[in-house]
Design a protein around this motif. Structure first.
Motif, PDB file in Angstrom:
ATOM      1  N   ILE A 207       0.856  -1.197   0.000  1.00  0.00           N
ATOM      2  CA  ILE A 207       0.000   0.000   0.000  1.00  0.00           C
ATOM      3  C   ILE A 207       0.885   1.238   0.000  1.00  0.00           C
ATOM      4  O   ILE A 207       0.682   2.176  -0.790  1.00  0.00           O
ATOM      5  CB  ILE A 207      -0.938   0.004   1.221  1.00  0.00           C
ATOM      6  N   ASP A 208       1.890   1.237   0.872  1.00  0.00           N
ATOM      7  CA  ASP A 208       2.823   2.371   0.938  1.00  0.00           C
ATOM      8  C   ASP A 208       3.550   2.566  -0.387  1.00  0.00           C
ATOM      9  O   ASP A 208       3.840   3.704  -0.784  1.00  0.00           O
ATOM     10  CB  ASP A 208       3.848   2.139   2.054  1.00  0.00           C
ATOM     11  N   LEU A 209       3.869   1.466  -1.081  1.00  0.00           N
ATOM     12  CA  LEU A 209       4.529   1.568  -2.381  1.00  0.00           C
ATOM     13  C   LEU A 209       3.643   2.315  -3.377  1.00  0.00           C
ATOM     14  O   LEU A 209       4.106   3.207  -4.094  1.00  0.00           O
ATOM     15  CB  LEU A 209       4.858   0.167  -2.905  1.00  0.00           C
ATOM     16  N   GLY A 210       2.361   1.962  -3.400  1.00  0.00           N
ATOM     17  CA  GLY A 210       1.425   2.636  -4.292  1.00  0.00           C
ATOM     18  C   GLY A 210       1.269   4.109  -3.966  1.00  0.00           C
ATOM     19  O   GLY A 210       1.205   4.963  -4.861  1.00  0.00           O
ATOM     20  N   ILE A 211       1.216   4.427  -2.671  1.00  0.00           N
ATOM     21  CA  ILE A 211       1.086   5.819  -2.234  1.00  0.00           C
ATOM     22  C   ILE A 211       2.298   6.632  -2.680  1.00  0.00           C
ATOM     23  O   ILE A 211       2.171   7.736  -3.220  1.00  0.00           O
ATOM     24  CB  ILE A 211       0.932   5.891  -0.702  1.00  0.00           C
ATOM     25  N   ALA A 212       3.490   6.082  -2.458  1.00  0.00           N
ATOM     26  CA  ALA A 212       4.721   6.799  -2.813  1.00  0.00           C
ATOM     27  C   ALA A 212       4.805   7.025  -4.321  1.00  0.00           C
ATOM     28  O   ALA A 212       5.214   8.099  -4.784  1.00  0.00           O
ATOM     29  CB  ALA A 212       5.946   6.031  -2.309  1.00  0.00           C
ATOM     30  N   LYS A 213       4.423   6.017  -5.100  1.00  0.00           N
ATOM     31  CA  LYS A 213       4.438   6.173  -6.563  1.00  0.00           C
ATOM     32  C   LYS A 213       3.490   7.282  -7.000  1.00  0.00           C
ATOM     33  O   LYS A 213       3.806   8.088  -7.886  1.00  0.00           O
ATOM     34  CB  LYS A 213       4.048   4.855  -7.235  1.00  0.00           C
ATOM     35  N   LYS A 214       2.316   7.319  -6.389  1.00  0.00           N
ATOM     36  CA  LYS A 214       1.344   8.367  -6.739  1.00  0.00           C
ATOM     37  C   LYS A 214       1.906   9.745  -6.429  1.00  0.00           C
ATOM     38  O   LYS A 214       1.773  10.683  -7.233  1.00  0.00           O
ATOM     39  CB  LYS A 214       0.031   8.138  -5.999  1.00  0.00           C
ATOM     40  N   HIS A 215       2.541   9.905  -5.275  1.00  0.00           N
ATOM     41  CA  HIS A 215       3.119  11.203  -4.928  1.00  0.00           C
ATOM     42  C   HIS A 215       4.192  11.608  -5.931  1.00  0.00           C
ATOM     43  O   HIS A 215       4.235  12.768  -6.361  1.00  0.00           O
ATOM     44  CB  HIS A 215       3.694  11.165  -3.509  1.00  0.00           C
ATOM     45  N   PHE A 216       5.045  10.664  -6.307  1.00  0.00           N
ATOM     46  CA  PHE A 216       6.099  10.989  -7.264  1.00  0.00           C
ATOM     47  C   PHE A 216       5.483  11.475  -8.582  1.00  0.00           C
ATOM     48  O   PHE A 216       5.904  12.492  -9.142  1.00  0.00           O
ATOM     49  CB  PHE A 216       6.992   9.770  -7.525  1.00  0.00           C
ATOM     50  N   GLU A 217       4.475  10.771  -9.056  1.00  0.00           N
ATOM     51  CA  GLU A 217       3.850  11.117 -10.333  1.00  0.00           C
ATOM     52  C   GLU A 217       3.180  12.494 -10.311  1.00  0.00           C
ATOM     53  O   GLU A 217       3.085  13.153 -11.350  1.00  0.00           O
ATOM     54  CB  GLU A 217       2.799  10.063 -10.707  1.00  0.00           C
ATOM     55  N   GLN A 218       2.730  12.909  -9.141  1.00  0.00           N
ATOM     56  CA  GLN A 218       2.059  14.199  -9.040  1.00  0.00           C
ATOM     57  C   GLN A 218       2.976  15.355  -9.426  1.00  0.00           C
ATOM     58  O   GLN A 218       2.509  16.411  -9.854  1.00  0.00           O
ATOM     59  CB  GLN A 218       1.541  14.421  -7.608  1.00  0.00           C
TER      60      GLN A 218
END
Length: 235
Positions: A207-218
């Motif tokens: 879950i944390d991996l998905g969250i971090a990826k989303k933040h990077f993409e933003q």
């Protein structure tokens, strides 16, 4: 940087006043859009307070919890947990833009009070509501977490100077929530290829991996592949 990234904080104390019908409709619309794109089955529950009423589960951490988002999907989805983090954080940032408070909750709630279909798996929930003034406990927790934020250098391995697009993405990653504030997601930038991975030795890690990826993409033009070690592709 998108304001919601900096404004979002985990809120555990909410006002007794429920969210408005207009706010509910907006959240449901956002959920439906993300479900269509992701294949998830996230669902808004207007009153899920019963899942937080047993002291043995919530330990007094939450106050006036009412509305929940059930973070769930099909059991056979191999990227289910990562998708929950990725699309769930997308949802949280949009809800933050609405002026509402949210918090990821992985274990301190009573799952027996929540109903899902047999072919689905409930990974966690997101609590959402109007936010009261931060409690002393919240202020103390926020202060403690702020002191423990890792630097960009501690979150990425690189064999060359980081280009500006990587720096921009990593700055947003530092604002990404993680279970117990462990900040375990690590990035690699080697041979001009960026990837993200996590140890995956705790139930909330993907879950944390998905969250971090989303933040990077933003904050960087491109998109990550799903999967532990997924590669980022610039647009």
């Amino acid at each position: 940087m998108r304001s919601a990234i900096e404004d979002r904080v985990s809120r555990r104390k909410f006002e007794k006043e429920p969210i408005t019908e207009q706010e509910k409709e907006k959240i449901v619309s956002l959920i439906n859009q993300l479900n269509e794109v992701s294949g998830l089955t996230m669902a808004f529950l207007e009153d899920g307070s019963s899942a937080f009423q047993k002291l043995r589960k919530s330990y007094g951490l939450f106050t006036n919890v009412r509305s929940l988002i059930l973070m769930k999907g099909k059991k056979e989805d191999k990227n289910l947990k990562e998708k929950i983090g990725y699309y769930g954080e997308d949802l949280i940032l949009d809800i933050t833009d609405l002026g509402l408070g949210t918090c990821w909750v992985g274990g301190t709630f009573d799952r027996d009070e929540l109903t899902i279909d047999s072919g689905e798996e409930l990974i966690c929930v997101i609590v959402v509501g109007k936010v009261a003034a931060p409690s002393l406990r919240e202020k103390m927790m926020r202060s403690a977490m702020h002191r423990k934020v890792k630097s960009i250098e501690e979150r990425i391995i690189s064999d060359q100077p980081l280009p500006q697009w990587v720096q921009n993405g990593m700055k947003a990653v530092l604002f990404a929530p993680s279970a117990k504030n462990t900040q375990k997601v690590m990035f690699k930038y080697q041979s001009n290829i960026l990837s993200a991975q996590i140890a995956d030795d705790y139930s909330m890690d993907l879950i944390d991996l998905g969250i971090a990826k989303k933040h990077f993409e933003q904050e960087s033009e491109g998109k990550f592949e799903f999967g532990n070690g997924g590669i980022f592709h610039l647009k």
